[in-house]
Write a protein that holds these residues in place. Structure first.
Motif, PDB file in Angstrom:
ATOM      1  N   UNK A  95       1.047  -0.765  -0.706  1.00 60.28           N
ATOM      2  CA  UNK A  95       0.091  -0.218   0.194  1.00 60.28           C
ATOM      3  C   UNK A  95       1.142   1.336   0.027  1.00 60.28           C
ATOM      4  N   UNK A  96       1.569   1.716   1.141  1.00 61.07           N
ATOM      5  CA  UNK A  96       2.704   2.678   0.713  1.00 61.07           C
ATOM      6  C   UNK A  96       3.618   3.111  -0.162  1.00 61.07           C
ATOM      7  N   UNK A  97       3.879   1.386  -0.877  1.00 60.88           N
ATOM      8  CA  UNK A  97       4.573   2.018  -2.166  1.00 60.88           C
ATOM      9  C   UNK A  97       3.657   2.284  -3.006  1.00 60.88           C
ATOM     10  N   UNK A  98       2.813   1.432  -3.105  1.00 60.51           N
ATOM     11  CA  UNK A  98       1.079   2.300  -4.341  1.00 60.51           C
ATOM     12  C   UNK A  98       0.959   3.621  -4.335  1.00 60.51           C
ATOM     13  N   UNK A  99       1.131   4.233  -3.092  1.00 62.97           N
ATOM     14  CA  UNK A  99       0.870   5.816  -3.105  1.00 62.97           C
ATOM     15  C   UNK A  99       1.749   6.470  -2.485  1.00 62.97           C
ATOM     16  N   UNK A 100       3.079   6.135  -2.698  1.00 62.22           N
ATOM     17  CA  UNK A 100       4.407   6.755  -1.733  1.00 62.22           C
ATOM     18  C   UNK A 100       4.791   8.233  -2.197  1.00 62.22           C
ATOM     19  N   UNK A 101       4.571   8.873  -1.420  1.00 59.19           N
ATOM     20  CA  UNK A 101       4.976  10.348  -1.647  1.00 59.19           C
ATOM     21  C   UNK A 101       5.807  10.989  -2.308  1.00 59.19           C
ATOM     22  N   UNK A 102       6.867   9.960  -2.492  1.00 53.64           N
ATOM     23  CA  UNK A 102       7.842  10.106  -3.342  1.00 53.64           C
ATOM     24  C   UNK A 102       7.740   9.226  -4.484  1.00 53.64           C
ATOM     25  N   UNK A 103       8.267   9.128  -5.800  1.00 56.25           N
ATOM     26  CA  UNK A 103       8.891   8.579  -6.960  1.00 56.25           C
ATOM     27  C   UNK A 103      10.263   8.006  -7.251  1.00 56.25           C
ATOM     28  N   UNK A 104      10.810   6.824  -6.500  1.00 52.33           N
ATOM     29  CA  UNK A 104      12.443   6.213  -5.965  1.00 52.33           C
ATOM     30  C   UNK A 104      12.325   4.546  -6.115  1.00 52.33           C
ATOM     31  N   UNK A 105      12.499   4.581  -4.928  1.00 55.34           N
ATOM     32  CA  UNK A 105      12.902   2.701  -4.511  1.00 55.34           C
ATOM     33  C   UNK A 105      12.011   2.030  -4.040  1.00 55.34           C
ATOM     34  N   UNK A 106      10.391   2.297  -3.826  1.00 57.54           N
ATOM     35  CA  UNK A 106       9.909   2.744  -2.412  1.00 57.54           C
ATOM     36  C   UNK A 106       9.566   0.567  -3.136  1.00 57.54           C
ATOM     37  N   UNK A 107       9.139   0.656  -4.507  1.00 54.67           N
ATOM     38  CA  UNK A 107       8.810  -0.723  -3.806  1.00 54.67           C
ATOM     39  C   UNK A 107      10.170  -1.834  -4.078  1.00 54.67           C
ATOM     40  N   UNK A 108      11.708  -1.179  -3.935  1.00 56.45           N
ATOM     41  CA  UNK A 108      12.577  -2.201  -4.045  1.00 56.45           C
ATOM     42  C   UNK A 108      12.690  -2.023  -2.258  1.00 56.45           C
ATOM     43  N   UNK A 109      11.942  -1.136  -2.264  1.00 56.57           N
ATOM     44  CA  UNK A 109      12.009  -1.260  -0.657  1.00 56.57           C
ATOM     45  C   UNK A 109      10.869  -2.188   0.085  1.00 56.57           C
ATOM     46  N   UNK A 110       9.695  -2.273  -0.772  1.00 59.64           N
ATOM     47  CA  UNK A 110       8.626  -2.742  -0.241  1.00 59.64           C
ATOM     48  C   UNK A 110       9.068  -4.726  -0.638  1.00 59.64           C
ATOM     49  N   UNK A 111       9.418  -4.795  -1.351  1.00 56.35           N
ATOM     50  CA  UNK A 111       9.987  -6.436  -1.730  1.00 56.35           C
ATOM     51  C   UNK A 111      11.013  -6.801   0.205  1.00 56.35           C
ATOM     52  N   UNK A 112      12.061  -5.866   0.053  1.00 61.00           N
ATOM     53  CA  UNK A 112      12.960  -6.355   1.319  1.00 61.00           C
ATOM     54  C   UNK A 112      11.642  -6.497   2.357  1.00 61.00           C
ATOM     55  N   UNK A 113      10.541  -5.657   2.810  1.00 58.85           N
ATOM     56  CA  UNK A 113       9.443  -5.971   3.755  1.00 58.85           C
ATOM     57  C   UNK A 113       9.220  -7.802   3.216  1.00 58.85           C
ATOM     58  N   UNK A 114       9.269  -7.676   1.900  1.00 62.44           N
ATOM     59  CA  UNK A 114       7.999  -8.874   1.485  1.00 62.44           C
ATOM     60  C   UNK A 114       8.960 -10.206   1.025  1.00 62.44           C
ATOM     61  N   UNK A 115      10.119  -9.929   1.543  1.00 67.96           N
ATOM     62  CA  UNK A 115      11.207 -11.075   1.491  1.00 67.96           C
ATOM     63  C   UNK A 115      11.259 -11.472   2.378  1.00 67.96           C
ATOM     64  N   UNK A 116      11.635 -10.614   3.982  1.00 64.00           N
ATOM     65  CA  UNK A 116      11.925 -10.772   5.250  1.00 64.00           C
ATOM     66  C   UNK A 116      10.231 -11.442   6.464  1.00 64.00           C
ATOM     67  N   UNK A 117       9.258 -10.716   5.332  1.00 60.09           N
ATOM     68  CA  UNK A 117       7.941 -11.086   5.586  1.00 60.09           C
ATOM     69  C   UNK A 117       7.573 -12.660   5.505  1.00 60.09           C
ATOM     70  N   UNK A 118       7.903 -13.227   4.378  1.00 60.93           N
ATOM     71  CA  UNK A 118       7.608 -14.400   3.917  1.00 60.93           C
ATOM     72  C   UNK A 118       8.284 -15.284   4.368  1.00 60.93           C
ATOM     73  N   UNK A 119       9.619 -15.512   4.646  1.00 58.42           N
ATOM     74  CA  UNK A 119      10.545 -15.754   4.905  1.00 58.42           C
ATOM     75  C   UNK A 119       9.683 -16.707   6.774  1.00 58.42           C
ATOM     76  N   UNK A 120       9.256 -15.420   7.356  1.00 59.49           N
ATOM     77  CA  UNK A 120       8.623 -15.451   8.945  1.00 59.49           C
ATOM     78  C   UNK A 120       7.695 -15.891   8.636  1.00 59.49           C
ATOM     79  N   UNK A 121       6.745 -16.325   7.708  1.00 64.26           N
ATOM     80  CA  UNK A 121       6.030 -16.882   7.756  1.00 64.26           C
ATOM     81  C   UNK A 121       5.520 -18.250   7.881  1.00 64.26           C
ATOM     82  N   UNK A 122       6.930 -18.449   6.032  1.00 73.89           N
ATOM     83  CA  UNK A 122       6.952 -19.936   5.986  1.00 73.89           C
ATOM     84  C   UNK A 122       8.315 -20.437   7.807  1.00 73.89           C
ATOM     85  N   UNK A 123       8.456 -19.511   8.113  1.00 75.58           N
ATOM     86  CA  UNK A 123       8.928 -20.624   9.357  1.00 75.58           C
ATOM     87  C   UNK A 123       8.520 -21.079  10.574  1.00 75.58           C
ATOM     88  N   UNK A 124       7.356 -19.683  10.279  1.00 76.86           N
ATOM     89  CA  UNK A 124       6.414 -19.985  11.870  1.00 76.86           C
ATOM     90  C   UNK A 124       5.445 -20.956  11.373  1.00 76.86           C
TER      91      UNK A 124
END
Length: 409
Positions: free
Chosen positions: A68-97
């Protein structure tokens, strides 16, 4: 799930944990392989880790907040790359859990984390020259992030030492003490004031909470912290010299006051979704001046400081993800603490349960405590923290599933 499939899945997770602080490419590849193997095994077994629970909802909301933050970010830049970091460790967390680990598998995962940390630190010392900015784990990078990583691992080492002491031989005890002392000394060498102070607090908290099981860890932790403090003062360690230099320069917070004012100004301009994850570095002097002009406030160079990140988990999240991202983060950190407090192991609980609980508690203390002055939950130390939390939650679920079975017997 067949034993061979199970071995491959756990083996990939162990390899991911081993390469986490060492090399970038294998770590990224193994994270994808782990996802693929995990899904394939669950489809074959028709078991995706049991019923959906509140943690599943929370993890999904946490990952979704980044999108959501990446979609409506106030500035253009690396927002989707930043969201992918959360996606990566979030998925690892989910799988281990949502996995079920045996005691042997837990030993392998924690062993890989400890071994890779020791190897990474030895390599870091070997590559440490005058041109390098302090002690670094190769794949973790910056000294502050390295300090966060090894501070979390100090909690893992201490928890293993406390939990397994009674069952270990004299040789294993000596080796464990040596590794723990080495990791603690490396936190000192990393020269992060926040990481060192929170590490000392973490050891004392772990020692105090262990009293329900064993009284020795608390005095042992007090002795270790005292010796460390004496060595820092007597030797004039870099962390002490850094603090003294900042005091003399009347800059105890190392420009963080100005950096945090910039973060707050950005949040006030984009309060709901922020500027976008990894877009904090877009807040240069020109952009900041525009933001302050729009708010009808002067740009005082003495009051504001621009920097690639906000030097704080909380200010960084507020500026980059706004209310949506900050609320999701707060919910995760609060749920993490509640799970540790509500489900603290009983004195007669298995050693592995105590190790996982202590490691997850240590990771929470470092993440929340160091997060005040540095950006925790970021890249490698984020993966490390959520793996430890995931292992704890997986063990908690496994034990809860055994209750009705034992009752029926």
């Amino acid at each position: 799930m067949t034993p061979s499939r199970r071995s491959v899945e756990v083996g990939v997770l162990v390899a991911l944990c081993f390469f986490l602080p060492l090399f970038e490419a294998p770590k990224n590849i193994l994270a994808l392989v782990y996802l693929g193997v995990w899904i394939a095994n669950r489809v074959q077994a028709r078991d995706f880790g049991g019923r959906w629970d509140s943690w599943d909802t929370l993890i999904a909301a946490w990952i979704a907040s980044g999108c959501v933050v990446a979609t409506f970010a106030g500035l253009e830049g690396n927002q989707w790359r930043g969201a992918s970091d959360l996606l990566r460790y979030g998925i690892v967390f989910w799988l281990v859990k949502r996995s079920r680990f045996t005691a042997r598998e837990i030993h392998w995962v924690l062993g890989a984390l400890i071994l890779s940390t020791v190897i990474g630190l030895i390599a870091g010392y070997a590559m440490w020259t005058d041109r390098l900015d302090g002690l670094k784990l190769h794949s973790v990078g910056h000294v502050n992030h390295t300090a966060i990583y090894i501070a979390i691992m100090l909690g893992v080492c201490a928890s293993c030492l406390f939990a397994y002491w009674s069952t270990w031989s004299a040789t294993k005890r000596a080796l464990a003490i040596g590794i723990t002392a080495f990791v603690l000394a490396s936190v000192v060498v990393a020269a992060s004031r926040g990481a060192l102070g929170i590490s000392a607090l973490m050891l004392l908290v772990l020692g105090a909470t262990w009293r329900w099981r064993w009284r020795v860890p608390l005095p042992a932790s007090l002795i270790a912290v005292t010796i460390t403090a004496v060595v820092v003062v007597v030797s004039g360690a870099p962390v002490l010299r850094k603090h003294e230099a900042n005091v003399e320069a009347n800059n105890v917070m190392a420009n963080r006051n100005g950096i945090w004012r910039t973060a707050l100004a950005a949040w006030e301009r984009y309060p709901v979704v922020g500027v976008g994850m990894r877009n904090y570095d877009r807040l240069g002097p020109e952009r900041l001046k525009i933001i302050l002009d729009e708010a009808g406030r002067p740009y005082d160079f003495a009051q504001y400081e621009t920097f690639p990140h906000a030097h704080s988990l909380y200010f960084n999240t507020l500026a980059e993800r706004g209310i949506i991202g900050s609320a999701a983060l707060a919910a995760v950190l609060l749920a993490w603490l509640i799970s540790l407090v509500r489900h603290r192991p009983k004195p007669d609980a298995p050693d592995e349960t105590w190790v996982l609980w202590g490691s997850a508690l240590g990771a929470w203390i470092v993440t929340v405590g160091v997060g005040v002055v540095n950006t925790t939950l970021h890249h490698e130390h984020a993966i490390l923290a959520v793996v430890l939390l995931g292992l704890w939650l997986a063990d908690l679920r496994k034990r809860s599933e055994l209750v009705p079975t034992l009752a029926s017997d």
